[in-house]
Design a protein around this motif. Structure first.
Motif, PDB file in Angstrom:
ATOM      1  N   PRO A 144      -8.075  10.393   4.010  1.00 11.18           N
ATOM      2  CA  PRO A 144      -7.453   9.207   4.589  1.00 11.18           C
ATOM      3  C   PRO A 144      -8.362   7.982   4.521  1.00 11.18           C
ATOM      4  O   PRO A 144      -9.545   8.109   4.200  1.00 11.18           O
ATOM      5  CB  PRO A 144      -7.207   9.630   6.041  1.00 11.18           C
ATOM      6  CG  PRO A 144      -8.295  10.602   6.330  1.00 11.18           C
ATOM      7  CD  PRO A 144      -8.475  11.373   5.046  1.00 11.18           C
ATOM      8  N   PRO A 145      -7.815   6.790   4.825  1.00 12.96           N
ATOM      9  CA  PRO A 145      -8.615   5.572   4.780  1.00 12.96           C
ATOM     10  C   PRO A 145      -9.844   5.680   5.674  1.00 12.96           C
ATOM     11  O   PRO A 145      -9.817   6.335   6.716  1.00 12.96           O
ATOM     12  CB  PRO A 145      -7.651   4.497   5.297  1.00 12.96           C
ATOM     13  CG  PRO A 145      -6.298   5.043   4.994  1.00 12.96           C
ATOM     14  CD  PRO A 145      -6.405   6.522   5.172  1.00 12.96           C
ATOM     15  N   ASP A 146     -10.935   5.021   5.251  1.00 10.11           N
ATOM     16  CA  ASP A 146     -12.194   5.113   5.980  1.00 10.11           C
ATOM     17  C   ASP A 146     -12.960   3.806   5.789  1.00 10.11           C
ATOM     18  O   ASP A 146     -13.444   3.514   4.690  1.00 10.11           O
ATOM     19  CB  ASP A 146     -13.013   6.292   5.459  1.00 10.11           C
ATOM     20  CG  ASP A 146     -14.290   6.538   6.271  1.00 10.11           C
ATOM     21  OD1 ASP A 146     -14.599   5.705   7.141  1.00 10.11           O
ATOM     22  OD2 ASP A 146     -14.968   7.549   6.009  1.00 10.11           O
ATOM     23  N   ALA A 198     -10.431   7.909 -12.193  1.00  8.11           N
ATOM     24  CA  ALA A 198      -9.564   7.361 -11.158  1.00  8.11           C
ATOM     25  C   ALA A 198      -9.150   8.436 -10.166  1.00  8.11           C
ATOM     26  O   ALA A 198      -8.792   9.549 -10.553  1.00  8.11           O
ATOM     27  CB  ALA A 198      -8.334   6.721 -11.786  1.00  8.11           C
ATOM     28  N   GLY A 199      -9.176   8.083  -8.882  1.00  7.07           N
ATOM     29  CA  GLY A 199      -8.716   9.013  -7.857  1.00  7.07           C
ATOM     30  C   GLY A 199      -9.572   8.977  -6.615  1.00  7.07           C
ATOM     31  O   GLY A 199     -10.529   8.205  -6.494  1.00  7.07           O
ATOM     32  N   TYR A 200      -9.219   9.849  -5.667  1.00  8.30           N
ATOM     33  CA  TYR A 200      -9.937   9.979  -4.405  1.00  8.30           C
ATOM     34  C   TYR A 200     -11.091  10.976  -4.541  1.00  8.30           C
ATOM     35  O   TYR A 200     -11.425  11.406  -5.651  1.00  8.30           O
ATOM     36  CB  TYR A 200      -8.975  10.470  -3.320  1.00  8.30           C
ATOM     37  CG  TYR A 200      -7.853   9.514  -2.976  1.00  8.30           C
ATOM     38  CD1 TYR A 200      -8.119   8.245  -2.474  1.00  8.30           C
ATOM     39  CD2 TYR A 200      -6.520   9.891  -3.128  1.00  8.30           C
ATOM     40  CE1 TYR A 200      -7.090   7.374  -2.135  1.00  8.30           C
ATOM     41  CE2 TYR A 200      -5.481   9.036  -2.784  1.00  8.30           C
ATOM     42  CZ  TYR A 200      -5.779   7.773  -2.285  1.00  8.30           C
ATOM     43  OH  TYR A 200      -4.769   6.920  -1.955  1.00  8.30           O
ATOM     44  N   LYS A 201     -11.684  11.339  -3.388  1.00  7.67           N
ATOM     45  CA  LYS A 201     -12.661  12.428  -3.298  1.00  7.67           C
ATOM     46  C   LYS A 201     -13.928  12.163  -4.119  1.00  7.67           C
ATOM     47  O   LYS A 201     -14.360  12.985  -4.924  1.00  7.67           O
ATOM     48  CB  LYS A 201     -12.032  13.764  -3.739  1.00  7.67           C
ATOM     49  CG  LYS A 201     -10.710  14.101  -3.061  1.00  7.67           C
ATOM     50  CD  LYS A 201     -10.833  14.241  -1.564  1.00  7.67           C
ATOM     51  CE  LYS A 201      -9.499  14.657  -0.934  1.00  7.67           C
ATOM     52  NZ  LYS A 201      -9.529  14.688   0.536  1.00  7.67           N
ATOM     53  N   GLN A 202     -14.518  10.972  -3.916  1.00 10.80           N
ATOM     54  CA  GLN A 202     -15.812  10.664  -4.537  1.00 10.80           C
ATOM     55  C   GLN A 202     -15.784  10.728  -6.059  1.00 10.80           C
ATOM     56  O   GLN A 202     -16.735  11.152  -6.697  1.00 10.80           O
ATOM     57  CB  GLN A 202     -16.892  11.617  -3.995  1.00 10.80           C
ATOM     58  CG  GLN A 202     -17.113  11.547  -2.497  1.00 10.80           C
ATOM     59  CD  GLN A 202     -17.610  10.179  -2.053  1.00 10.80           C
ATOM     60  OE1 GLN A 202     -18.549   9.648  -2.621  1.00 10.80           O
ATOM     61  NE2 GLN A 202     -16.976   9.620  -1.019  1.00 10.80           N
ATOM     62  N   PRO A 218     -16.013   1.645   1.315  1.00  6.33           N
ATOM     63  CA  PRO A 218     -15.005   1.675   2.382  1.00  6.33           C
ATOM     64  C   PRO A 218     -13.616   1.237   1.919  1.00  6.33           C
ATOM     65  O   PRO A 218     -13.451   0.542   0.913  1.00  6.33           O
ATOM     66  CB  PRO A 218     -15.567   0.679   3.405  1.00  6.33           C
ATOM     67  CG  PRO A 218     -16.418  -0.246   2.605  1.00  6.33           C
ATOM     68  CD  PRO A 218     -17.013   0.584   1.520  1.00  6.33           C
ATOM     69  N   THR A 219     -12.622   1.660   2.678  1.00  6.84           N
ATOM     70  CA  THR A 219     -11.283   1.097   2.542  1.00  6.84           C
ATOM     71  C   THR A 219     -11.412  -0.404   2.778  1.00  6.84           C
ATOM     72  O   THR A 219     -11.914  -0.836   3.808  1.00  6.84           O
ATOM     73  CB  THR A 219     -10.339   1.737   3.560  1.00  6.84           C
ATOM     74  OG1 THR A 219     -10.292   3.147   3.315  1.00  6.84           O
ATOM     75  CG2 THR A 219      -8.950   1.136   3.471  1.00  6.84           C
ATOM     76  N   ASP A 257       0.869  -1.176   0.000  1.00  8.11           N
ATOM     77  CA  ASP A 257       0.000   0.000   0.000  1.00  8.11           C
ATOM     78  C   ASP A 257       0.910   1.231   0.000  1.00  8.11           C
ATOM     79  O   ASP A 257       2.137   1.109  -0.086  1.00  8.11           O
ATOM     80  CB  ASP A 257      -0.896  -0.027   1.237  1.00  8.11           C
ATOM     81  CG  ASP A 257      -1.976   1.048   1.233  1.00  8.11           C
ATOM     82  OD1 ASP A 257      -2.293   1.562   0.146  1.00  8.11           O
ATOM     83  OD2 ASP A 257      -2.486   1.378   2.321  1.00  8.11           O
ATOM     84  N   LYS A 258       0.331   2.403   0.123  1.00 12.41           N
ATOM     85  CA  LYS A 258       1.144   3.581   0.395  1.00 12.41           C
ATOM     86  C   LYS A 258       1.296   3.714   1.912  1.00 12.41           C
ATOM     87  O   LYS A 258       0.654   2.990   2.689  1.00 12.41           O
ATOM     88  CB  LYS A 258       0.493   4.820  -0.190  1.00 12.41           C
ATOM     89  CG  LYS A 258      -0.799   5.262   0.481  1.00 12.41           C
ATOM     90  CD  LYS A 258      -1.286   6.575  -0.119  1.00 12.41           C
ATOM     91  CE  LYS A 258      -2.529   7.092   0.588  1.00 12.41           C
ATOM     92  NZ  LYS A 258      -2.979   8.399   0.072  1.00 12.41           N
ATOM     93  N   ALA A 259       2.125   4.627   2.356  1.00 10.97           N
ATOM     94  CA  ALA A 259       2.313   4.869   3.782  1.00 10.97           C
ATOM     95  C   ALA A 259       1.075   5.572   4.327  1.00 10.97           C
ATOM     96  O   ALA A 259       0.871   6.761   4.106  1.00 10.97           O
ATOM     97  CB  ALA A 259       3.556   5.716   4.010  1.00 10.97           C
ATOM     98  N   GLU A 260       0.224   4.798   5.016  1.00 12.02           N
ATOM     99  CA  GLU A 260      -1.018   5.323   5.571  1.00 12.02           C
ATOM    100  C   GLU A 260      -1.525   4.368   6.649  1.00 12.02           C
ATOM    101  O   GLU A 260      -0.925   3.326   6.912  1.00 12.02           O
ATOM    102  CB  GLU A 260      -2.073   5.487   4.483  1.00 12.02           C
ATOM    103  CG  GLU A 260      -2.516   4.191   3.821  1.00 12.02           C
ATOM    104  CD  GLU A 260      -3.584   4.389   2.753  1.00 12.02           C
ATOM    105  OE1 GLU A 260      -4.144   5.497   2.676  1.00 12.02           O
ATOM    106  OE2 GLU A 260      -3.872   3.438   2.008  1.00 12.02           O
ATOM    107  N   TRP A 261      -2.657   4.706   7.261  1.00 14.34           N
ATOM    108  CA  TRP A 261      -3.243   3.824   8.260  1.00 14.34           C
ATOM    109  C   TRP A 261      -3.746   2.548   7.610  1.00 14.34           C
ATOM    110  O   TRP A 261      -4.373   2.564   6.548  1.00 14.34           O
ATOM    111  CB  TRP A 261      -4.424   4.504   8.961  1.00 14.34           C
ATOM    112  CG  TRP A 261      -5.119   3.545   9.902  1.00 14.34           C
ATOM    113  CD1 TRP A 261      -4.783   3.285  11.200  1.00 14.34           C
ATOM    114  CD2 TRP A 261      -6.219   2.689   9.594  1.00 14.34           C
ATOM    115  NE1 TRP A 261      -5.619   2.311  11.719  1.00 14.34           N
ATOM    116  CE2 TRP A 261      -6.507   1.935  10.746  1.00 14.34           C
ATOM    117  CE3 TRP A 261      -6.991   2.482   8.441  1.00 14.34           C
ATOM    118  CZ2 TRP A 261      -7.539   1.001  10.806  1.00 14.34           C
ATOM    119  CZ3 TRP A 261      -8.011   1.539   8.484  1.00 14.34           C
ATOM    120  CH2 TRP A 261      -8.283   0.816   9.650  1.00 14.34           C
TER     121      TRP A 261
END
Length: 548
Positions: A418-420, A357-361, A426-427, A70-74
């Protein structure tokens, strides 16, 4: 030659038969559910296991282990220090994982195997100090992982190991010389690539001192901004097929020369962030290893409500005048994963029907239904539908890998930053296994292999034992699969080659000829399958090298 006599089961007492099962190298478990089973046409989709680390990147290490990055995250998995892990080794047999420590941020990186079996991870993103992490900048990082079977292998990161350029969203392709080509990317994380951060160049790992970083104009004006994670495939003639946006070329990387400019693929841009998927179709000596590329899906524009594309293009690069042949994709889909199956067909899983592709809905309307593409069928008759569906949304940052036993391992999905784990999508840590219909056919029985030499040499013929059902007597194929590095709808270095073979008259052994040259299958490991009447054996790992 050791010969086996196959006796009628009724001649055994129960204890003797149990001993026969334990000793017989040909006995394996069967997926068959009889001629009336609906699984014969649908296959199954079974959810079991958790990855602990959300699977942004995944690669099959050997018969039982998958490396997840993964990337560096929770993540829900933690190192012994209590800090979130962002890499792990997943064990297929137990559906458990072992956490792995990393020093640099692997966000949107790439990877591939050297010919000696070392897994290389390249590139990444900015340093991260949240969640207790102390991940260093990973843009130029080159990480090593030596696969093992005893749960002791760990990542190795050396400060001296650096690419010549920062690369976020690069592509890696294995080369016939046993090294890697690293292509493209940007110098910083971005939604969309821009001229000032674009990296229109390629380099090699291990480095080639005489080459360094090589300028590559193809990734400049005509393919911007849809040129991150370009599609790259090594061709049987030693050149590369390279695709970005709607454009593609055949490229001689050794001499830095464009060999041929190909016609534009009709329709929408197909590479990141309007992400489609691409597959080099199986190479077959029956047609002199003609190279054909299949590219499917994508999105019409960078908008959360944009429609996913419902077309595929296929091109024969060995035709006198290569042209794209257009086909349906059955369902509109962006961010799909196209995986070469054990029989040489292509399963398409994951993705969604709206967004980019990407985050933010940005991703919406997940596609829950797999489809299978049969390359050798005629146009308009290549798609197999009615397959077992998932209930899990697998969109941005999903992965899929074909396993040695013929199933498809599916994981990941995380469009949250961030992950959720409580988000609408969901993540995702759950694992699924898609078992294609070929695993449930009542006839013929699954082929069984034994005494397969573990190390092969290009062009050499090897002999090993087989057990083949009497049904479909002549319909026998042999294939060699490398599953590749899965991330962002790419499967870097994924390839399948059919092999020339001769079944012995007594049908208890087979002679198989290794690929004649490394441009067909670069040095390293792959999984060998016997396909009988469309039913594949369990894959056996073999290592192909230039010499003993």
């Amino acid at each position: 030659m050791i010969l086996f006599t196959f006796l009628w089961l009724s001649s055994f007492s129960l204890p003797i038969f149990a001993q026969f099962l334990s000793d017989n190298p040909f006995v394996s478990s069967s997926f068959s559910n009889g001629p009336d089973s609906t699984f014969n046409t649908s296959g199954t989709m079974i959810q079991t296991g958790r990855t602990g680390v959300t699977a942004m990147h995944a690669v099959l290490l050997n018969e039982n282990n998958i490396l997840i990055i993964d990337k560096a995250e929770w993540n829900e998995a933690q190192l012994d220090s209590g800090v979130s892990a962002y890499s792990c080794e997943y064990h297929i047999d137990t559906n458990t994982y072992r956490t792995l420590a990393l020093q640099t941020n692997t966000f949107c990186s790439a990877g591939g195997f050297l010919g000696n079996g070392t897994m290389i991870s390249t590139g990444g993103a900015e340093g991260v100090g949240k969640w207790g992490l102390k991940a260093k900048k990973g843009h130029q990082a080159v990480r090593h992982f030596e696969p093992c079977l005893n749960n002791t292998c760990e990542w190795q990161e050396y400060s001296a190991n650096r690419m010549t350029n920062d690369r976020w969203y690069p592509t890696v392709e294995q080369l016939p010389t046993g090294d890697l080509l690293i292509l493209g990317g940007s110098t910083v994380g971005t939604k969309v690539n821009r001229d000032e951060i674009n990296v229109p160049s390629y380099e090699f790992w291990p480095p080639r001192p005489s080459r360094g970083k090589v300028h590559f104009p193809f990734l400049e004006a005509t393919t911007m901004p849809y040129n991150l994670y370009p599609f790259v495939f090594l061709l049987p003639n030693g050149h590369l097929f390279i695709f970005a946006s709607t454009k593609s070329i055949i490229f001689d990387y050794e001499n830095n020369v464009v060999v041929k400019e190909l016609p534009d693929l009709p329709g929408v841009p197909r590479s990141y962030p309007l992400t489609g998927g691409a597959v080099l179709l199986p190479l077959d000596p029956a047609n002199d290893y003609q190279a054909e590329i299949l590219i499917c899906g994508g999105s019409e524009r960078m908008n959360a409500n944009s429609k996913a594309d419902a077309t595929c293009g296929r091109i024969n690069l060995d035709a006198p005048t290569p042209r794209w042949e257009m086909d349906t994709f059955v369902y509109p889909r962006l961010m799909p994963d196209g995986v070469l199956l054990a029989d040489g067909s292509v399963a398409w899983v994951n993705g969604c029907q709206r967004g980019w592709a990407g985050y933010k809905q940005r991703n919406h309307d997940p596609t829950f239904t797999p489809v299978i593409y049969h390359p050798n069928h005629s146009l308009k008759h290549r798609w197999q539908t009615g397959l077992a569906e998932t209930t899990i949304a697998r969109m941005y940052h999903s992965v899929a890998l074909t396993l040695p036993d013929g199933r498809v391992w599916i994981a990941g999905s995380n469009n949250n930053d961030p992950p959720d784990v409580n988000a609408e999508y969901p993540t995702e840590f759950r694992v699924e296994y898609f078992s294609p219909p070929y695993l449930y056919q009542p006839s013929p029985a699954r082929p069984l292999l034994s005494h397969v030499p573990p190390r092969w040499v290009y062009g050499a013929t090897v002999e090993f034992l087989v057990h083949l059902d009497a049904a479909h007597d002549e319909d026998i194929k042999v294939g060699l699969l490398r599953t590749g590095f899965s991330t962002h709808s790419l499967h870097m270095s994924q390839r399948y080659v059919f092999l020339e073979h001769t079944v012995a008259p007594h049908r208890q052994s087979i002679h198989v000829t290794a690929p004649p040259r490394p441009t067909l299958f670069p040095p390293g490991k792959g999984f060998l399958y016997i396909i009988h009447g469309g039913v594949p054996s369990k894959g056996v790992e073999v290592d192909i090298q230039l010499s003993e």
